[in-house]
Design an enzyme around this catalytic site. Sequence first.
Site, short mmCIF file in Angstrom:
data_model
loop_
_atom_site.label_atom_id
_atom_site.label_comp_id
_atom_site.label_asym_id
_atom_site.label_seq_id
_atom_site.Cartn_x
_atom_site.Cartn_y
_atom_site.Cartn_z
CG HIS A 1 7.87 48.36 -28.82
ND1 HIS A 1 8.73 48.64 -29.70
CD2 HIS A 1 6.81 49.20 -28.91
CE1 HIS A 1 8.37 49.63 -30.57
NE2 HIS A 1 7.38 50.21 -30.27
CD GLU A 2 3.31 49.08 -27.64
OE1 GLU A 2 3.54 48.54 -28.75
OE2 GLU A 2 3.22 50.31 -27.43
CG HIS B 1 6.48 53.72 -27.10
ND1 HIS B 1 6.98 54.58 -27.78
CD2 HIS B 1 5.80 52.72 -28.06
CE1 HIS B 1 7.30 53.90 -28.86
NE2 HIS B 1 6.38 52.92 -29.21
CG HIS C 1 9.11 53.77 -32.96
ND1 HIS C 1 8.08 54.12 -33.56
CD2 HIS C 1 8.67 52.72 -31.91
CE1 HIS C 1 6.86 53.48 -33.08
NE2 HIS C 1 7.12 52.56 -32.12
C1 RRS Z 1 7.03 46.87 -32.46
C2 RRS Z 1 5.59 46.13 -32.44
C3 RRS Z 1 5.79 45.52 -30.96
C4 RRS Z 1 4.54 47.36 -32.10
C5 RRS Z 1 4.25 48.19 -33.32
C6 RRS Z 1 3.41 49.53 -33.18
C7 RRS Z 1 4.28 50.25 -32.24
O1 RRS Z 1 5.12 50.91 -32.68
N1 RRS Z 1 3.68 50.64 -31.25
O2 RRS Z 1 4.15 50.98 -29.94
C8 RRS Z 1 3.62 47.40 -34.35
O3 RRS Z 1 2.45 46.62 -34.44
N2 RRS Z 1 4.45 47.34 -35.61
C9 RRS Z 1 3.84 46.60 -36.92
C10 RRS Z 1 4.34 47.07 -38.10
C11 RRS Z 1 3.96 46.52 -39.18
C12 RRS Z 1 4.48 45.71 -39.92
N3 RRS Z 1 3.92 45.33 -41.00
C13 RRS Z 1 2.58 45.81 -41.04
C14 RRS Z 1 1.44 45.70 -41.82
C15 RRS Z 1 0.47 46.65 -41.70
C16 RRS Z 1 0.46 47.71 -40.62
C17 RRS Z 1 1.64 47.73 -39.78
C18 RRS Z 1 2.70 46.71 -40.01
C19 RRS Z 1 4.04 43.96 -41.95
C20 RRS Z 1 3.44 42.79 -41.56
C21 RRS Z 1 3.69 42.24 -40.01
C22 RRS Z 1 2.60 42.53 -39.21
C23 RRS Z 1 2.81 41.97 -37.72
C24 RRS Z 1 3.95 42.69 -37.01
N4 RRS Z 1 3.45 44.18 -36.90
C25 RRS Z 1 4.56 45.04 -36.87
O4 RRS Z 1 5.53 44.85 -36.69
ZN ZN Z 2 6.07 51.72 -30.81
#
Ligand code: RRS
Ligand code: ZN
Length: 173
Positions: free
Chosen positions: A124-125, A128, A134
Amino acid sequence: LFATRLAVISWRLFLCFLRLVNRTMPDAQKVRMMVSRALSVWENNSKLTFREVYSDQADIQIVFARLQHGDGYKFDGPGQVLAHAFYPGEGRGGDAHFDADETWDFDGGADDSRGTNFLNVALHELGHSLGLGHSSDVNAIMYPWYQNNEVDGKLPDDDRHGIQELYGSKEKT
Ligand SMILES: CC(C)C[C@H](CC(=O)NO)C(=O)N[C@H]1Cc2cn(c3ccccc23)CCCCCCNC1=O
Ligand SMILES: [Zn+2]
Ligand SMILES: [Ca+2]
Ligand SMILES: [Zn+2]
């Protein structure tokens, strides 16, 4: 009977040896392996090629950091945001930052029992880092929420269309 019992024991020994080696291999090597696996997925679906360099002059720097780490996008401890990356460009452009407070699974676990699947997040990263934003397609690697969807080399269509829009495709047209 004795022969089969011996075979089973030796197979069991071999498996725990593998697990031991896997655990003792330093994470840095596993990170390198997973990053190159993620890059080869993007490579296989575009005209892009990548080479590994050991210098902070690299276009794409892989960084593990926690909380405030000097780029104004501080991480937030375990869970929540897992990582972020910068679109292509000078300096920190292209760099991918991973939250060091996550429990990372570097062995490509299909469920999250051993932690967050690093390969998925790196895919994913690095998307970017190559210029992809996204996706609203829940099956896409570029979907903004983490899901442990094993790619195993096959890139979801939405991601493949995105990378080919930017960098063309390998097939001879
Ligand atoms: C796609 C990923 C590899 C990178 C993305 C960030 C991103 O887009 N980086 O390029 C990411 O970290 N998304 C959060 C989004 C998110 C989900 N929640 C959150 C609760 C608080 C803050 C953010 C989130 C609900 C709880 C689950 C938390 C653990 C998983 N976290 C996520 O899915
Ligand atoms: Zn992302
Ligand atoms: Ca986090
Ligand atoms: Zn950062």
